[in-house]
Design a protein around this motif. Structure first.
Motif, PDB file in Angstrom:
ATOM      1  N   ILE A   1       0.843  -1.202   0.000  1.00  0.00           N
ATOM      2  CA  ILE A   1       0.000   0.000   0.000  1.00  0.00           C
ATOM      3  C   ILE A   1       0.875   1.248   0.000  1.00  0.00           C
ATOM      4  O   ILE A   1       0.583   2.241  -0.696  1.00  0.00           O
ATOM      5  CB  ILE A   1      -0.945  -0.007   1.216  1.00  0.00           C
ATOM      6  N   ALA A   2       1.963   1.216   0.771  1.00  0.00           N
ATOM      7  CA  ALA A   2       2.880   2.360   0.808  1.00  0.00           C
ATOM      8  C   ALA A   2       3.507   2.593  -0.564  1.00  0.00           C
ATOM      9  O   ALA A   2       3.691   3.740  -0.998  1.00  0.00           O
ATOM     10  CB  ALA A   2       3.977   2.109   1.845  1.00  0.00           C
ATOM     11  N   ARG A   3       3.812   1.515  -1.244  1.00  0.00           N
ATOM     12  CA  ARG A   3       4.352   1.623  -2.599  1.00  0.00           C
ATOM     13  C   ARG A   3       3.321   2.261  -3.527  1.00  0.00           C
ATOM     14  O   ARG A   3       3.658   3.143  -4.331  1.00  0.00           O
ATOM     15  CB  ARG A   3       4.730   0.242  -3.101  1.00  0.00           C
ATOM     16  N   SER A   4       2.059   1.860  -3.404  1.00  0.00           N
ATOM     17  CA  SER A   4       1.000   2.439  -4.223  1.00  0.00           C
ATOM     18  C   SER A   4       0.811   3.919  -3.928  1.00  0.00           C
ATOM     19  O   SER A   4       0.474   4.703  -4.815  1.00  0.00           O
ATOM     20  CB  SER A   4      -0.324   1.697  -3.979  1.00  0.00           C
ATOM     21  N   ALA A   5       1.043   4.283  -2.655  1.00  0.00           N
ATOM     22  CA  ALA A   5       0.867   5.680  -2.243  1.00  0.00           C
ATOM     23  C   ALA A   5       2.038   6.560  -2.640  1.00  0.00           C
ATOM     24  O   ALA A   5       2.013   7.770  -2.402  1.00  0.00           O
ATOM     25  CB  ALA A   5       0.655   5.744  -0.732  1.00  0.00           C
ATOM     26  N   GLY A   6       3.076   5.967  -3.234  1.00  0.00           N
ATOM     27  CA  GLY A   6       4.191   6.752  -3.748  1.00  0.00           C
ATOM     28  C   GLY A   6       5.262   7.088  -2.739  1.00  0.00           C
ATOM     29  O   GLY A   6       6.039   8.027  -2.948  1.00  0.00           O
ATOM     30  N   LEU A   7       5.368   6.331  -1.649  1.00  0.00           N
ATOM     31  CA  LEU A   7       6.400   6.605  -0.658  1.00  0.00           C
ATOM     32  C   LEU A   7       7.774   6.248  -1.197  1.00  0.00           C
ATOM     33  O   LEU A   7       7.922   5.410  -2.093  1.00  0.00           O
ATOM     34  CB  LEU A   7       6.130   5.824   0.638  1.00  0.00           C
ATOM     35  N   SER A   8       8.794   6.861  -0.622  1.00  0.00           N
ATOM     36  CA  SER A   8      10.172   6.550  -0.986  1.00  0.00           C
ATOM     37  C   SER A   8      10.534   5.164  -0.474  1.00  0.00           C
ATOM     38  O   SER A   8       9.810   4.574   0.345  1.00  0.00           O
ATOM     39  CB  SER A   8      11.130   7.572  -0.373  1.00  0.00           C
TER      40      SER A   8
ATOM     41  N   HIS B   1      -8.099  13.196  13.628  1.00  0.00           N
ATOM     42  CA  HIS B   1      -8.959  13.386  12.460  1.00  0.00           C
ATOM     43  C   HIS B   1      -8.120  13.770  11.249  1.00  0.00           C
ATOM     44  O   HIS B   1      -7.214  14.611  11.347  1.00  0.00           O
ATOM     45  CB  HIS B   1      -9.986  14.488  12.748  1.00  0.00           C
ATOM     46  N   GLY B   2      -8.397  13.158  10.095  1.00  0.00           N
ATOM     47  CA  GLY B   2      -7.794  13.576   8.832  1.00  0.00           C
ATOM     48  C   GLY B   2      -6.281  13.583   8.846  1.00  0.00           C
ATOM     49  O   GLY B   2      -5.630  12.632   9.278  1.00  0.00           O
ATOM     50  N   ASP B   3      -5.708  14.681   8.375  1.00  0.00           N
ATOM     51  CA  ASP B   3      -4.257  14.772   8.246  1.00  0.00           C
ATOM     52  C   ASP B   3      -3.535  14.830   9.580  1.00  0.00           C
ATOM     53  O   ASP B   3      -2.293  14.771   9.611  1.00  0.00           O
ATOM     54  CB  ASP B   3      -3.884  16.009   7.415  1.00  0.00           C
ATOM     55  N   ALA B   4      -4.266  14.951  10.682  1.00  0.00           N
ATOM     56  CA  ALA B   4      -3.625  14.903  12.001  1.00  0.00           C
ATOM     57  C   ALA B   4      -3.126  13.496  12.306  1.00  0.00           C
ATOM     58  O   ALA B   4      -2.264  13.307  13.167  1.00  0.00           O
ATOM     59  CB  ALA B   4      -4.601  15.356  13.084  1.00  0.00           C
TER      60      ALA B   4
ATOM     61  N   PRO C   1      -0.869  10.404  11.613  1.00  0.00           N
ATOM     62  CA  PRO C   1       0.378  10.182  10.860  1.00  0.00           C
ATOM     63  C   PRO C   1       0.122   9.415   9.568  1.00  0.00           C
ATOM     64  O   PRO C   1      -0.667   8.474   9.543  1.00  0.00           O
ATOM     65  CB  PRO C   1       1.231   9.360  11.846  1.00  0.00           C
ATOM     66  N   HIS C   2       0.789   9.828   8.519  1.00  0.00           N
ATOM     67  CA  HIS C   2       0.548   9.235   7.202  1.00  0.00           C
ATOM     68  C   HIS C   2       0.782   7.729   7.203  1.00  0.00           C
ATOM     69  O   HIS C   2       0.005   6.950   6.632  1.00  0.00           O
ATOM     70  CB  HIS C   2       1.457   9.901   6.167  1.00  0.00           C
ATOM     71  N   HIS C   3       1.862   7.300   7.867  1.00  0.00           N
ATOM     72  CA  HIS C   3       2.161   5.871   7.912  1.00  0.00           C
ATOM     73  C   HIS C   3       1.060   5.107   8.653  1.00  0.00           C
ATOM     74  O   HIS C   3       0.760   3.957   8.302  1.00  0.00           O
ATOM     75  CB  HIS C   3       3.500   5.633   8.603  1.00  0.00           C
ATOM     76  N   SER C   4       0.456   5.728   9.658  1.00  0.00           N
ATOM     77  CA  SER C   4      -0.619   5.077  10.417  1.00  0.00           C
ATOM     78  C   SER C   4      -1.831   4.831   9.520  1.00  0.00           C
ATOM     79  O   SER C   4      -2.502   3.800   9.637  1.00  0.00           O
ATOM     80  CB  SER C   4      -1.043   5.944  11.603  1.00  0.00           C
ATOM     81  N   ARG C   5      -2.119   5.774   8.630  1.00  0.00           N
ATOM     82  CA  ARG C   5      -3.268   5.618   7.734  1.00  0.00           C
ATOM     83  C   ARG C   5      -3.067   4.435   6.791  1.00  0.00           C
ATOM     84  O   ARG C   5      -4.023   3.742   6.435  1.00  0.00           O
ATOM     85  CB  ARG C   5      -3.459   6.897   6.918  1.00  0.00           C
ATOM     86  N   ILE C   6      -1.818   4.191   6.415  1.00  0.00           N
ATOM     87  CA  ILE C   6      -1.513   3.044   5.560  1.00  0.00           C
ATOM     88  C   ILE C   6      -1.704   1.744   6.330  1.00  0.00           C
ATOM     89  O   ILE C   6      -2.317   0.783   5.840  1.00  0.00           O
ATOM     90  CB  ILE C   6      -0.072   3.153   5.023  1.00  0.00           C
TER      91      ILE C   6
ATOM     92  N   ASP D   1      -8.054   7.289   4.660  1.00  0.00           N
ATOM     93  CA  ASP D   1      -7.593   8.424   3.873  1.00  0.00           C
ATOM     94  C   ASP D   1      -8.038   8.223   2.424  1.00  0.00           C
ATOM     95  O   ASP D   1      -7.649   7.248   1.775  1.00  0.00           O
ATOM     96  CB  ASP D   1      -6.066   8.494   3.956  1.00  0.00           C
ATOM     97  N   PRO D   2      -8.837   9.136   1.881  1.00  0.00           N
ATOM     98  CA  PRO D   2      -9.346   8.949   0.513  1.00  0.00           C
ATOM     99  C   PRO D   2      -8.260   8.964  -0.545  1.00  0.00           C
ATOM    100  O   PRO D   2      -8.388   8.316  -1.586  1.00  0.00           O
ATOM    101  CB  PRO D   2     -10.322  10.118   0.338  1.00  0.00           C
ATOM    102  N   ARG D   3      -7.170   9.683  -0.296  1.00  0.00           N
ATOM    103  CA  ARG D   3      -6.102   9.738  -1.293  1.00  0.00           C
ATOM    104  C   ARG D   3      -5.353   8.409  -1.364  1.00  0.00           C
ATOM    105  O   ARG D   3      -5.022   7.929  -2.447  1.00  0.00           O
ATOM    106  CB  ARG D   3      -5.132  10.878  -0.945  1.00  0.00           C
ATOM    107  N   ILE D   4      -5.089   7.821  -0.211  1.00  0.00           N
ATOM    108  CA  ILE D   4      -4.418   6.526  -0.204  1.00  0.00           C
ATOM    109  C   ILE D   4      -5.323   5.470  -0.820  1.00  0.00           C
ATOM    110  O   ILE D   4      -4.879   4.624  -1.598  1.00  0.00           O
ATOM    111  CB  ILE D   4      -4.010   6.123   1.229  1.00  0.00           C
ATOM    112  N   CYS D   5      -6.606   5.530  -0.489  1.00  0.00           N
ATOM    113  CA  CYS D   5      -7.559   4.572  -1.067  1.00  0.00           C
ATOM    114  C   CYS D   5      -7.612   4.697  -2.579  1.00  0.00           C
ATOM    115  O   CYS D   5      -7.615   3.687  -3.303  1.00  0.00           O
ATOM    116  CB  CYS D   5      -8.952   4.797  -0.481  1.00  0.00           C
ATOM    117  N   ALA D   6      -7.657   5.924  -3.069  1.00  0.00           N
ATOM    118  CA  ALA D   6      -7.729   6.133  -4.515  1.00  0.00           C
ATOM    119  C   ALA D   6      -6.513   5.549  -5.215  1.00  0.00           C
ATOM    120  O   ALA D   6      -6.628   4.918  -6.277  1.00  0.00           O
ATOM    121  CB  ALA D   6      -7.854   7.626  -4.818  1.00  0.00           C
ATOM    122  N   ALA D   7      -5.341   5.764  -4.621  1.00  0.00           N
ATOM    123  CA  ALA D   7      -4.117   5.223  -5.217  1.00  0.00           C
ATOM    124  C   ALA D   7      -4.116   3.701  -5.175  1.00  0.00           C
ATOM    125  O   ALA D   7      -3.777   3.028  -6.158  1.00  0.00           O
ATOM    126  CB  ALA D   7      -2.897   5.768  -4.485  1.00  0.00           C
TER     127      ALA D   7
END
Length: 449
Positions: A259-266, A348-351, A353-358, A396-402
């Motif tokens: 999923i992290a790869r799909s989300a474009g992480l380094s 809530h939302g962007d509060a 951590p990005h890795h947690s949403r993955i 996260d809708p952006r991660i889901c979309a990716a």
């Protein structure tokens, strides 16, 4: 399929090596008698270096053979160096009694990598050190080309065997040893210059630091391996308290990586997400959760409230390891929801951590695809529908979309299949047992599924 893929890789590498030798023979400058003499000495040194190889994984080993390989390449940057590498590698493979396919691959990839490195060396204006000290940029070009192709060949085979990303394996390999490789390059220059000015005997003395470098490499990889195995042991001991979740953390780590790869992480970001996913439930080792994890039947409201503390306990344990300090907030927030209804802090939302949403998505994917005594695991198509439905609410809708993009989703489906085969779940538990039954691993919309 993977076996045939590896065979094709071996064939390509061996063919590349043979073409390289033929090209140097037909088009390159003819080696002098001195070049062949130097090649003979460094071939012996290469065999010794290869004999000192050390294991760095189940199917890979580390070696300091690059020291004599690069040394002869700046003394005799022609057919003599290419054949020296091919012959020393071949003898080393015979001594270690490697399987034919693996031996052919190792000989081919080292020969091809050094041949390409010498071509780059010449292209950048490099000449033999016999005519003077090596020029910096041609030498660095030679070394960089050799290391890059060598690691790429090995990473390709390892990745294809495991069904993983070649790029991720290659970047991890480069990042793991590039500093030590760079620090070793001065010895390459020393060995070549000593041979040219003092001869073979003094070069043998100058080569003694090879043993120290070999020990340094061996210790670094041994420590990394021990740390990885201790982490796996800790995760396995935790899951042993709740046999129904057997393999859960390992599967979630695999899904999180994809999923992290799909989300474009380094590459580094993907590696840290995977590590955090592996650690996300370590807090369950606390005794306060023992009776709940083993309880047959569904949990009470009070028990569920207590289980909601496990991300906090996990984060507290992760914080005790300095190498994992950047993962503390990630582990704590892996049950937070995009709409603020998660726990323990109702972020809530962007509060969040990005890795947690993955990890939240990966955790739920494992819950949905794992069979329960009271229902079968969901099909990938059904899982995709549920993730789409919860996008913008739980996730996260952006991660889901990716993730739900066709190519990315296909890769995740393949990862699910391979992870379930490697880390099978124990499907003999009783209804509602453990925290993956009905106590929060599913999103609220899926509890009754």
């Amino acid at each position: 399929m993977r076996s045939s893929g590896v065979e094709r890789i071996v064939e390509v590498v061996v063919a590349g090596a043979m073409v390289s030798i033929a090209a140097f023979f037909a088009l390159g400058d003819a080696p002098s008698a001195y070049d062949w003499q130097a090649a003979g000495f460094f071939t012996g040194l290469g065999i010794l270096a290869a004999a000192l190889s050390y294991p760095v994984g189940r199917a890979t080993s580390g070696t300091i053979g690059f020291l004599p390989y690069l040394s002869i390449s700046i003394i005799a940057p022609n057919l003599a160096a290419v054949l020296s590498v091919a012959i020393s590698t071949a003898f080393a493979e015979l001594i270690q009694k490697r399987a034919r396919q693996k031996a052919a691959f190792n000989i081919g990839q080292h020969t091809f990598a050094i041949a390409c490195g010498i071509w780059v060396y010449h292209s950048l204006g490099g000449t033999s050190v016999i005519a003077g000290g090596p020029r910096v940029w041609p030498f660095l070009g030679l070394a960089a080309t050799y290391f890059a192709l060598n690691k790429l060949a090995v990473s390709t085979v390892v990745a294809k065997t495991a069904g993983d990303s070649v790029l991720l394996h290659w970047l991890k390999s480069v990042r793991g040893s590039s500093l030590y490789d760079a620090l070793s390059l001065p010895l390459v220059v020393v060995l070549s210059l000593v041979f040219v000015s003092k001869g073979a005997a003094w070069t043998a003395v100058a080569a003694l630091p090879m043993l120290g470098i070999r020990q340094l490499y061996r210790m670094v990889f041994a420590l990394e391996k021990i740390n990885e195995e201790l982490l796996q042991l800790m995760v396995a001991s935790i899951e042993a308290r709740d046999p129904y979740t057997s393999g859960h953390s390992q599967r979630v780590a695999r899904y999180a990586r994809e999923i992290a790869r799909s989300a474009g992480l380094s590459a580094k970001g993907i590696e840290r997400v995977e590590m955090a996913a592996l650690l996300h439930d370590v807090g369950k080792i606390h005794e306060e959760f023992a009776t709940i994890l083993r309880k047959p039947g569904r949990l009470t409201v009070e028990e569920f409230a207590r289980m909601k503390l496990h991300p906090v306990r996990s984060a507290d344990l992760v914080a005790k390891v300095s190498h994992f300090r950047d993962l503390v907030a990630v582990v704590r927030a892996h049950h937070e929801a995009w709409n603020g209804t998660g726990y323990p802090d109702q972020l809530h939302g962007d509060a969040i951590p990005h890795h947690s949403r993955i990890i939240a998505i990966a955790d739920t994917v494992d819950a949905m695809t794992t069979s329960r005594p009271y229902r079968a695991g969901m099909t990938p198509a059904r899982v995709r529908e549920e993730l789409a439905a919860e996008s913008g609410r739980q996730f996260d809708p952006r991660i889901c979309a990716a993730l739900l993009a066709p190519a990315n989703w296909t890769r995740l489906e393949q990862t699910i299949t391979s992870a379930q085969a490697e880390f099978p779940a124990n499907e003999s538990g009783v209804e509602g047992q453990g925290t993956n039954g009905n106590t929060g691993e599913f999103v609220s919309a899926l509890v009754s599924a």
